[in-house]
Each structure stands twice: as structure tokens, then as C-alpha cells.
Design an enzyme around this catalytic site. Sequence first.
Site, short mmCIF file in Angstrom:
data_model
loop_
_atom_site.label_atom_id
_atom_site.label_comp_id
_atom_site.label_asym_id
_atom_site.label_seq_id
_atom_site.Cartn_x
_atom_site.Cartn_y
_atom_site.Cartn_z
N TYR A 1 -12.24 -2.01 -3.30
CA TYR A 1 -12.80 -1.48 -1.92
C TYR A 1 -14.65 -1.80 -1.88
CZ TYR A 1 -8.29 -2.77 0.53
OH TYR A 1 -6.89 -2.79 0.78
N ASN B 1 -2.13 -0.44 6.87
CA ASN B 1 -1.47 -1.28 7.75
C ASN B 1 -0.55 -1.98 6.68
OD1 ASN B 1 -3.78 -2.56 6.19
ND2 ASN B 1 -4.43 -3.16 7.61
N ARG C 1 2.70 -6.60 9.23
CA ARG C 1 1.76 -5.28 9.95
C ARG C 1 2.34 -5.20 10.90
NH1 ARG C 1 -4.27 -7.23 7.38
NH2 ARG C 1 -4.53 -6.27 5.79
N ARG D 1 -2.62 -14.12 4.08
CA ARG D 1 -3.56 -14.03 5.38
C ARG D 1 -2.57 -14.09 6.43
NH1 ARG D 1 -7.77 -10.00 4.45
NH2 ARG D 1 -7.85 -9.95 5.65
N THR E 1 -5.70 -6.93 10.96
CA THR E 1 -5.36 -5.85 10.39
C THR E 1 -5.31 -4.41 11.43
OG1 THR E 1 -8.07 -6.66 9.28
CG2 THR E 1 -7.86 -4.02 9.04
N HIS F 1 -2.34 -5.33 1.78
CA HIS F 1 -3.40 -5.94 1.14
C HIS F 1 -3.32 -7.70 0.93
CE1 HIS F 1 -7.09 -7.42 -0.61
NE2 HIS F 1 -6.50 -7.81 -1.36
N LYS G 1 0.69 -1.51 -0.03
CA LYS G 1 0.38 -0.12 -0.16
C LYS G 1 0.68 0.85 0.22
CE LYS G 1 -4.71 -2.25 1.94
NZ LYS G 1 -4.55 -2.04 3.29
N GLU H 1 -9.13 -9.99 -8.28
CA GLU H 1 -8.09 -9.09 -8.12
C GLU H 1 -7.19 -9.12 -8.79
OE1 GLU H 1 -9.53 -8.82 -3.50
OE2 GLU H 1 -7.18 -9.50 -4.03
N PHE I 1 -15.74 3.75 7.72
CA PHE I 1 -13.90 4.93 7.40
C PHE I 1 -13.69 4.55 5.93
CE2 PHE I 1 -14.40 -0.06 7.86
CZ PHE I 1 -13.75 -0.66 6.79
P1 ATP Z 1 -7.41 -5.69 2.93
O1 ATP Z 1 -8.23 -6.41 2.50
O2 ATP Z 1 -6.30 -4.02 3.19
O3 ATP Z 1 -6.18 -6.78 3.39
P2 ATP Z 1 -8.30 -6.52 5.89
O4 ATP Z 1 -8.88 -7.65 5.00
O5 ATP Z 1 -7.52 -6.71 6.78
O6 ATP Z 1 -7.56 -5.11 4.98
P3 ATP Z 1 -10.71 -5.27 5.58
O7 ATP Z 1 -11.87 -5.48 6.91
O8 ATP Z 1 -10.69 -6.03 4.91
O9 ATP Z 1 -8.99 -5.72 6.24
O10 ATP Z 1 -10.52 -4.11 5.50
C1 ATP Z 1 -9.82 -2.98 3.67
C2 ATP Z 1 -8.90 -2.13 4.63
O11 ATP Z 1 -10.05 -0.81 5.37
C3 ATP Z 1 -8.12 -2.73 5.83
O12 ATP Z 1 -6.52 -2.60 5.27
C4 ATP Z 1 -7.53 -0.91 6.65
O13 ATP Z 1 -6.29 0.13 5.05
C5 ATP Z 1 -9.06 0.03 5.74
N1 ATP Z 1 -9.74 -0.27 7.50
C6 ATP Z 1 -10.61 -1.23 8.02
N2 ATP Z 1 -10.80 -1.57 9.03
C7 ATP Z 1 -10.92 -0.03 9.33
C8 ATP Z 1 -11.02 1.45 10.18
N3 ATP Z 1 -11.74 1.25 11.63
N4 ATP Z 1 -10.69 2.51 9.89
C9 ATP Z 1 -10.07 2.49 9.03
N5 ATP Z 1 -9.37 1.62 8.01
C10 ATP Z 1 -10.04 1.20 7.91
MG MG Z 2 -9.79 -6.88 2.74
#
Ligand code: ATP
Ligand code: MG
Length: 150
Positions: free
Chosen positions: A57, A120, A110, A93, A99, A123, A17, A134, A65
Amino acid sequence: MSNGNPSLRDKTLAILKPDCVRKNLIGKVIAHIQETGFKINAMKMVKLTPDAAKGFYEVHSERPFFNDLIAYMTSGPCVPIALEKENAVEEFRKLIGATEPQKAAEGTIRKLYADSIQENIVHGSDSDENAAKEISHFFPRKELLEINGF
Ligand code: ATP
Ligand code: MG
């Protein structure tokens, strides 16, 4: 991988990212990924447009958010990487951790490098079906073929 050909279960998409790129961590994070046994099928550096980030997304479009997430993901270049390893989605993962970096397990990417639940570093696809979608979003089949010969 029993017949030597990678199956759907063997692929995932990573994105380094914009915070990872900004913090000059591309090399360290890729080294970590490769040391864990992932093979790189394809890789590039791109700056996402707001539409591309929103599409990527979309599942989070109703979350509070979401606008911040789009601003962050379009704030600079990022590095999508098509990865291959047996059981790739789950294994990746596990490698990146939770996350929220404070909750991520010791030694995960992370935990090591991320600053916040939003910023973080990386992805990882969350299912085999999403991984396939993707990967094809960023890499036409031809690019994957040229690199790996399958
Ligand atoms: P990714 O999809 O990026 O691999 P993830 O699967 O661990 O991450 P998701 O729940 O899919 O988490 O959220 C996508 C992204 O949105 C997170 O990686 C983070 O950058 C952002 N995000 C998620 N939750 C929050 C939150 N509560 N506040 C701010 N940003 C958030
Ligand atoms: Mg995700």
C-alpha cells in the site's frame, strides 16, 4: 481472450482481508467470486509482515489512515487470490463495490459483508499494470503455471 490465451487484461489480484478471514466469510466470498465467472489461478493464506503491507500500500503512505491500514492488514491472515476473467480488473472492481461499504452498490461484496471504509473485506487491483505486479508479488510464475498450464 480471442486466441484462447489469457492476456494482461484478463488478470487481477484479490485479497480476502483479515476481517473476511476473522468473520469466517472466506467460503461465501469465494463462492460469490466464482459465481460471477472468475477463474482462480492461484490462492494461498498468508499473514503479511508490516514491511510487506507497507510495500503493498505504498501509494497511500502519506495518507492519514496509513498506520491504521497497516495495523489492520497485519492483524491476521489474509488470502491473496490470482483471478482470471475477461476485463478482470474492471469486472472485479464492479463486483466488490465502492471502498466505503455504505456507498457500495446493492449486491456487491462490500455492500453485503463489509463493516467500514477500512474493514472492507476485499482488495482488488486498480489497473492491469498493478494487477501484474501484485500477482507476481504473491505468486511466482511457476505456481501459476502449475495450476493452469499457461
Ligand atoms: P483496495 O486497494 O484495498 O482494493 P480501494 O482501491 O477501494 O481498496 P484505496 O483508496 O486503494 O481503496 O484504499 C486502500 C484501503 O485503505 C481501503 O480498501 C481501506 O481498507 C483503506 N482506506 C481507504 N480509505 C480509508 C479511509 N478514509 N479511512 C480508513 N481506511 C481507509
Ligand atoms: Mg486501491
